[in-house]
Design an enzyme around this catalytic site. Sequence first.
Site, PDB file in Angstrom:
ATOM      1  N   ASP B 186      25.402  29.051  -1.706  1.00 21.54           N
ATOM      2  CA  ASP B 186      25.282  27.605  -1.162  1.00 21.54           C
ATOM      3  C   ASP B 186      26.651  27.231  -0.584  1.00 21.54           C
ATOM      4  O   ASP B 186      26.678  26.490   0.438  1.00 21.54           O
ATOM      5  CB  ASP B 186      24.644  26.643  -1.870  1.00 21.54           C
ATOM      6  CG  ASP B 186      23.183  26.667  -1.779  1.00 21.54           C
ATOM      7  OD1 ASP B 186      22.761  27.273  -0.624  1.00 21.54           O
ATOM      8  OD2 ASP B 186      22.417  26.248  -2.584  1.00 21.54           O
ATOM      9  N   MET B 187      27.635  27.489  -1.174  1.00 21.65           N
ATOM     10  CA  MET B 187      29.023  27.017  -1.093  1.00 21.65           C
ATOM     11  C   MET B 187      29.928  27.780  -0.209  1.00 21.65           C
ATOM     12  O   MET B 187      30.820  27.245   0.679  1.00 21.65           O
ATOM     13  CB  MET B 187      29.840  26.748  -2.432  1.00 21.65           C
ATOM     14  CG  MET B 187      29.137  25.717  -3.499  1.00 21.65           C
ATOM     15  SD  MET B 187      29.338  23.993  -3.024  1.00 21.65           S
ATOM     16  CE  MET B 187      31.012  24.030  -3.438  1.00 21.65           C
TER      17      MET B 187
END
Lengths: 417, 417
Positions: B186-187
């Site tokens: 996600d990052m």
Amino acid sequence: MTDETIQPPRPLEGLRVIDLTRALAGPYATLLLAGLGAEVIKVEDPRGGDLARENSPYVGRDGVVVERQHDDDVSISHLTRARGKYGVSLNLKSPEAAGIFADLVRDADIVVENFSAGVADRLGVGYAAARAVNPRIVYCSLSGFGADAPEGGKAMDVIIQALSGAMYTSGEPGHPPVRFGVPIADMLAPVFSVIGILAAIEQRHRTGVGQHVDVSMLGALTSFVAIENWSAMAAAGMESRTGLTVQRLSPFGVFACADGYVALVAVHEKLAQGLFRAMGQPELGQNPRFSGRDVRVANANDLEARINAWSQTLPTAEVVRLLEAEGVPVAPVRHPEDALVDPRVMARGETMSVAHPTYSSTVDLRTSGVPIKFSGARIGFDEALAIRVGEHNQDVYGRLMGYAPEEIAALTARGAI
Amino acid sequence: MTDETIQPPRPLEGLRVIDLTRALAGPYATLLLAGLGAEVIKVEDPRGGDLARENSPYVGRDGVVVERQHDDDVSISHLTRARGKYGVSLNLKSPEAAGIFADLVRDADIVVENFSAGVADRLGVGYAAARAVNPRIVYCSLSGFGADAPEGGKAMDVIIQALSGAMYTSGEPGHPPVRFGVPIADMLAPVFSVIGILAAIEQRHRTGVGQHVDVSMLGALTSFVAIENWSAMAAAGMESRTGLTVQRLSPFGVFACADGYVALVAVHEKLAQGLFRAMGQPELGQNPRFSGRDVRVANANDLEARINAWSQTLPTAEVVRLLEAEGVPVAPVRHPEDALVDPRVMARGETMSVAHPTYSSTVDLRTSGVPIKFSGARIGFDEALAIRVGEHNQDVYGRLMGYAPEEIAALTARGAI
């Protein structure tokens, strides 16, 4: 019709980078810039060059080997990280270094270095020296703890991982910390460095002047760790380190199969019902212990045990097939070798092959690409790759900077380049 | 003297971002842009807004709580991710949406979305629609498998981690895979999205036109995993998954102390001798099993056992002190709560505190900053934070876009905004 292929441009064409970096963190930053189309000139010490040249394994006439056998065996780390970079030699401790560095920087846009904090200044190749000859220069320093840190020590990936808290985010509660197998500290700081460099280039369009960009490995990784609400979860009595599953979202996480593991997510009611059907136990959807998100969380241990009892009896592929048929998000847990050759990832250039310039290898040496696609630009590396330290001295010092052949010869003879 | 404080500019001032993102991956991209000075206008569905608003834990008049108690309790995820963003409401399925979206995009520079592949086009807010009103727009799509993927499924972090190979890079050989406790998939994709956006903005300076930037979560994480030479290591018979230590560099890795763990690196001769002195066993430096890098690697099991036998008897702080005195790179393995409040990291803004706009909390809600320092610019978030969905409708639709008050009222009444 002509033989020429019209290729779209690369986004950073026209930007020149002087690359003083070594090892992994710095070179990965300039690798991304090279893949985006910047012209990267990698500066290496004539007395041996980047230490990554000595990283095992190597590839050459005997294929892939652990120990270097022949002079023309090349470290696969070097093949990977030096892609698309022009290689010049320069002994930064030679009396001629300051002048040559000034010549390199005069027409450049960007300098990147990852010496320990303070070293570039001491060598006379810090931001002050670069700005003196070119106020438009964007100068990026990448270090363990920041350019302002008093520490002179070397910041290795595992040291930064330990300090960042990352090692205590994985694994089961009460178990030892977990070292990430990907050198995440070495990789994240350069990604933020590229963001910083491009943001400073954007600011330069408004102001006409460059600036110093300063990224810390510890800061980059800690900022990633900080996205989870660690202090709030602790204050709220929530378990933060939860191993293969996250029980507050149950069922969520990794489960065992007969021949491997799958990751699955069935937090919401519809997905949970789909999971129970895939398990051949649709009645669990009416069971008061598992019907509704809150009770599934409350009975997470029981629920996870039931899922594992089912999935452990089946091959991974079958568990994936059954869950996909019910629309439940699921994936096999893959090994890196398999992940790197995913056709989607290869087609998009997110992984790429490298090869020795002379010898072919039976092993597909697959490595990182630049994971960004552009509709009006392409990603790609120039053919340039300095197998020899100083391989592009003639091209850069001669053609680009106008040094006379006898000057280059004299500098070489004196060991300055 | 005046009351005004002269602050340096932020690097991306003057760029406007229309932010259609939800959850974590997309909002983290626009958070970085906001911290770098872009004006971010976050668009939320008037019927509830970003799902992250429902993420536990919350903060409010009772402090930090697991379940929402009061209307004005705010999810800490939202406090973190919505920082510095102006919030407007827009129902993308309303008949007025296409026109309002066009008005938003007309004077913007950047659009970011992270719907599943194909959804933005179907809603009429895809790249084609944006380009039609503003050919200079840089439009970034962030999805699980790329904008060209046929899959419509949701790509959660744990699913992408499983597919990327990352889970089999950590942990001991033969043990189950390891889920990273930081949502790395996600990052990472947003970080590459920001690079892609800024590279496209740079290209726009040359061409005058924008383009579509397309980043895949799977591709971003797999490209990180691919930096290690997995296929070559396998071909060369080298163990790739090695747990807490890396024996081919022995001694390297994490070792147990009486009250915790340390990471240490003593690969080179001088460091190894320093380690042996710190252990009070300088004679190991002359022992033929440990004198020289090759023999240390060959006898890594024995060496690691001796180090652990020593370090396990001592507090972590003492092991660190003894090794630092010998110049050996060492660090305690810290928990996230401790790492986030490292004074170096706080001073550089790499972690920052967030707070409820009304209620103070005894817990320091510390989260991610933007881990880049500039000599001629600052990082920082505007005060803007949409606690209510559509909180900045008047400011954005009225002041910025010139909608009349009665028009805004009518759109609100119809549920379009």
